[in-house]
Scaffold this motif. Structure first.
Motif, short mmCIF file in Angstrom:
data_model
loop_
_atom_site.label_atom_id
_atom_site.label_comp_id
_atom_site.label_asym_id
_atom_site.label_seq_id
_atom_site.Cartn_x
_atom_site.Cartn_y
_atom_site.Cartn_z
N ARG A 1 -8.15 3.42 -8.83
CA ARG A 1 -7.00 4.32 -8.60
C ARG A 1 -6.33 4.01 -7.27
O ARG A 1 -7.00 3.66 -6.30
CB ARG A 1 -7.46 5.78 -8.65
CG ARG A 1 -7.88 6.23 -10.03
CD ARG A 1 -8.34 7.67 -9.99
NE ARG A 1 -7.25 8.54 -9.53
CZ ARG A 1 -7.46 9.71 -8.91
NH1 ARG A 1 -8.68 10.13 -8.67
NH2 ARG A 1 -6.45 10.45 -8.52
N VAL B 1 -5.07 5.92 -5.10
CA VAL B 1 -5.43 6.81 -3.99
C VAL B 1 -6.60 6.23 -3.20
O VAL B 1 -6.77 6.52 -2.02
CB VAL B 1 -5.77 8.25 -4.45
CG1 VAL B 1 -4.55 8.93 -5.01
CG2 VAL B 1 -6.92 8.26 -5.44
N PHE B 2 -7.42 5.41 -3.86
CA PHE B 2 -8.52 4.74 -3.16
C PHE B 2 -8.09 3.36 -2.67
O PHE B 2 -8.49 2.91 -1.60
CB PHE B 2 -9.74 4.60 -4.09
CG PHE B 2 -10.24 5.92 -4.61
CD1 PHE B 2 -10.57 6.95 -3.74
CD2 PHE B 2 -10.38 6.15 -5.97
CE1 PHE B 2 -11.03 8.19 -4.21
CE2 PHE B 2 -10.83 7.37 -6.46
CZ PHE B 2 -11.15 8.40 -5.57
N ILE C 1 1.21 3.97 -3.93
CA ILE C 1 0.75 5.37 -4.05
C ILE C 1 1.68 6.20 -4.93
O ILE C 1 1.37 7.35 -5.23
CB ILE C 1 0.56 6.04 -2.67
CG1 ILE C 1 1.85 6.00 -1.86
CG2 ILE C 1 -0.59 5.43 -1.91
CD1 ILE C 1 1.78 6.89 -0.62
N ALA D 1 0.84 -1.21 0.00
CA ALA D 1 0.00 0.00 0.00
C ALA D 1 0.87 1.26 0.00
O ALA D 1 0.57 2.23 -0.70
CB ALA D 1 -0.92 0.00 1.21
N ALA E 1 -5.03 2.10 -1.80
CA ALA E 1 -4.07 1.98 -0.68
C ALA E 1 -4.75 2.06 0.69
O ALA E 1 -4.52 1.19 1.54
CB ALA E 1 -2.98 3.04 -0.83
N PRO E 2 -5.62 3.08 0.95
CA PRO E 2 -6.28 3.11 2.26
C PRO E 2 -7.18 1.89 2.51
O PRO E 2 -7.27 1.40 3.64
CB PRO E 2 -7.12 4.40 2.21
CG PRO E 2 -6.47 5.24 1.18
CD PRO E 2 -5.94 4.29 0.17
N ILE E 3 -7.83 1.40 1.44
CA ILE E 3 -8.70 0.21 1.61
C ILE E 3 -7.85 -0.99 2.02
O ILE E 3 -8.19 -1.73 2.95
CB ILE E 3 -9.49 -0.09 0.30
CG1 ILE E 3 -10.45 1.05 0.00
CG2 ILE E 3 -10.25 -1.41 0.42
CD1 ILE E 3 -11.11 0.98 -1.38
N ILE F 1 -4.96 -0.99 3.54
CA ILE F 1 -4.44 -0.84 4.91
C ILE F 1 -5.52 -1.13 5.94
O ILE F 1 -5.31 -1.95 6.85
CB ILE F 1 -3.88 0.59 5.11
CG1 ILE F 1 -2.61 0.78 4.27
CG2 ILE F 1 -3.55 0.85 6.59
CD1 ILE F 1 -2.03 2.18 4.28
#
Lengths: 507, 169
Positions: free
Chosen positions: A392, A394-395, A222, A218, A397-399, A401
């Protein structure tokens, strides 16, 4: 343990009548296999009240179908987002993820599904026929032989990280040292725990897996807007059913590769404790060692994807053999199955095949039926699953993690394990950026406790004589095989270099 | 730019490659120190692996020193942090991840996941599409709660949202 065609046919027909149990189990297995932290073993434990309420045959069908499908499910995130669902799929991204980056995710998924199903189906049938002989393998492997097998596993790392063998070995041996953390099994002395009580039982595997693969990935993804390369994005624009058909054709044209790598999985699966991770890496390494194009491995090579996927599904049937024939479970899921059978008063062993063939042969026919049903249910999904790669970063990576961090929490329910996953994430990030293989560290963490256990046992038997590791004939044969296995790729590379040097000279 | 600076710029920065072996050596020494008092049979395995690991790391240090001497590499850490334009985003993501773990025991899985997703996505997306990000975060957090907590009955950290839902249904 007499085997006849009548029993086999009757058992197959009987198993097909359980389709209403198998189909939901496949769906559940694919989901839990794809989520790090939700292995088949964990899910069976969570659903134990349900399993125990079923009659033993239905319970066994449910557990076996879940087990086989979760093995296949673990390869999906490994291919699409470089995060193996379980440690058994840790070798899958080596070539599966580069294929995805090139926009061939749909084809990679199809190859993974087809080789998993073919490998699993073939080894299930062979396991059924060769059970009396295969079960004897476990009798010949004692602590000394197991030490060699474990070191064999680590030595593969040097081959896998072929660009820099030294770094590969450092990563693997660091993993082993991390795997040694915890109280020792005989004297209960805490070692390397840094004062954390949560590490007294050793380093839990799921936070290590989540951190090394998911968190570090993750933080890496990015850097780009998408995980796909420019060519990959273009390829995804023209997606259709063609890639699925192409993946199917590519796998079937390499049927012999599927067969022999699946056999590696079956034999390793019979060895209690060895597991799918070792089988997948052994198959990958052997596939590359005997390939005419070893330089293509790691770049999205089809054979590099087939080998680990067919091998880790070959393990599935292998782990059931020692359980059913000699009562020794070959892995965590098989151990839970043993507990459920014991709860119902079923004693495993050779007499089970005579007294209750539906329970003796049943797991293997269930596995075969599961694989047959699975290919029809999952293959059409490859096209749609592969679309996840266009999300994308940007969406994404947080998901990754948030959902994998809580996956690290699940097995022991310690908040500490989430911090541990983050620490492994940082280690994994540094390793990725500086050319150390995260899979090598993970394999070390998996093998560390096992290696130490066998080492301790051998040392106690030999009363402290370290030369005991060379005291067994089978062990010594394995040592030689290990040396040969390390030397073959180096020798092949040397011959290729020599040939290249000769070619311009001749011109 | 001076000649020596240009020369330095051409060298491959490999300082970052020494972090893993340095950590490995320090950890191995610490580990071996913790087993000084246990019987030899319990030490043998760690001694075997730890010694090999230290030897391998020393070999890498020697190889690096020789490459430094030949002027092929530098001790810069460019390889580790490049591209540098992403360093601030990466540090923010790391900070939010630490905050997520710290807060989740109190706020519970659903609320913490919603906040983390919304903040992290907003930061990574440069503050654009706030409405879409808020809606996506809410759908994912509630979807995760439905799948893991309701369907699989997984014992995720519970907070106000989970407790409220438990009382309502």
């Amino acid at each position: 343990m007499e085997f006849s065609i009548e029993i086999f046919a009757e058992q197959f027909a009987r198993t097909f009548s359980y389709w209403w149990v198998i189909l939901p189990s496949i769906l559940l297995g694919l989901i839990v296999g794809a989520i790090p932290g939700f292995s088949a073993a964990n899910t069976i434990i969570i659903l134990l009240p349900l399993t125990l309420a079923m009659d033993p045959e239905t319970g066994l069908v449910f557990m076996v179908a879940l087990y086989a499908s979760s093995r296949l499910g673990a390869g999906i995130p490994a291919i699409l987002v470089n995060i193996p669902g379980t440690a058994g799929a840790a070798a899958t991204p080596l070539d599966g993820y580069p294929m995805t980056q090139q926009g061939r995710g749909q084809q990679a998924l199809t190859i993974s599904f087809t080789s998993s199903v073919l490998g699993g189906l073939l080894t299930t049938i062979i396991a059924l026929l060769a059970m009396p002989w295969l079960s004897q393998v476990a009798y010949y492997l004692h602590s000394v032989e197991m030490i060699v097998i474990m070191i064999f596993g680590i030595s593969l790392i040097a081959s896998i990280a072929a660009r820099d063998t030294l770094k590969g070995l450092i990563a693997g041996f660091l993993g082993l040292m991390i795997g040694y953390i915890g109280a020792d099994v005989i004297y209960e002395t805490p070692r390397g725990t840094m004062g954390f009580l949560e590490l007294y039982d050793g380093v839990p595997l799921i936070p290590a897996l989540v951190g090394l693969f998911a968190i570090s990935e993750a933080f890496s993804v990015i850097e780009g807007d998408s995980i796909l390369t420019k060519l990959g994005r273009e390829a995804m624009q023209t997606g259709g059913w063609g890639a699925t058909i192409e993946g199917l054709r590519e796998t079937l044209s390499r049927w012999w590769h599927v067969v022999w790598t699946a056999m590696i999985g079956l034999v390793i699966g019979v060895v209690p404790g060895a597991g799918a991770a070792i089988a997948a890496f052994v198959a990958y390494q052997q596939s590359r060692a005997f390939s005419k194009t070893p330089e293509k491995y790691g770049t999205g090579h089809i054979e590099g994807l087939i080998a680990p996927e067919s091998a880790n599904n070959g393990v599935t049937s292998g782990t059931l053999i020692p359980l059913l024939v000699i009562g020794v479970p070959g892995g965590a899921t098989a151990a839970i199955m043993a507990v459920v059978l014991q709860y119902h008063g079923v004693t495993v062993g050779p007499e089970l095949f005579a007294t209750r063939p539906e329970l003796g042969y049943g797991p293997f026919t269930t596995m075969a039926v599961t694989y047959i049903l699975m290919i029809f249910t999952i293959l059409p999904l490859a096209r749609y699953m592969s679309r996840v790669t266009v999300v994308r970063t940007v969406f994404m990576a947080p998901i990754i993690i948030s959902f994998t961090l809580v996956g690290a929490f699940v097995p022991r329910e310690y908040v500490f394990d989430m911090y541990l996953a983050l620490v492994f994430g940082v280690i994994g990030y540094v390793a990725r950026k500086t050319g150390y293989h995260v899979a090598a560290i993970l394999i070390g963490v998996i093998l560390g406790p096992l290696l130490e256990q066998y080492f301790l046992r051998a040392m106690r038997i030999s009363q402290g004589d370290v030369l005991v590791v060379f005291s067994s004939t089978i062990g010594n044969i394995l040592w030689v095989a290990l040396v040969v296995s390390l030397c073959v790729p180096a020798f092949t590379a040397w011959r290729r270099r020599a040939a290249q040097e000769r070619t311009p000279a001749a011109q | 730019m001076t000649d020596s600076q240009q020369e330095h710029g051409r060298r491959k920065p490999i300082g970052g490659e020494l972090i893993i072996p340095a950590v490995a050596v320090v950890f191995s020494i610490y580990y071996l120190w913790t087993i000084v008092d246990v019987p030899f049979t319990a030490q043998a395995s760690a001694l075997f692996v730890g010694t090999i690991l230290i030897f391998l790391c020393l070999a890498l240090f020697v190889r690096t020193a020789l490459a430094l001497r030949r002027g092929e590499v530098s001790l810069g850490i460019g390889g580790l942090i490049e591209p540098t334009s992403f360093v601030p985003r990466r540090l923010v993501l790391l900070g939010l991840t630490v905050a997520y773990i710290f807060v989740v025991p109190w706020l519970g899985f659903t609320l913490t996941t919603f906040l983390f997703l919304a903040l992290a996505m907003a930061v990574l997306n440069g503050g654009r599409s706030k409405g879409f990000i808020a809606a996506l975060s809410a759908v994912l957090a509630i979807g995760g709660w439905l799948l893991f907590v309701v369907a699989f009955e997984t014992r995720f950290p519970a907070g106000p949202f989970e407790m409220l839902m438990q009382r309502m249904f």
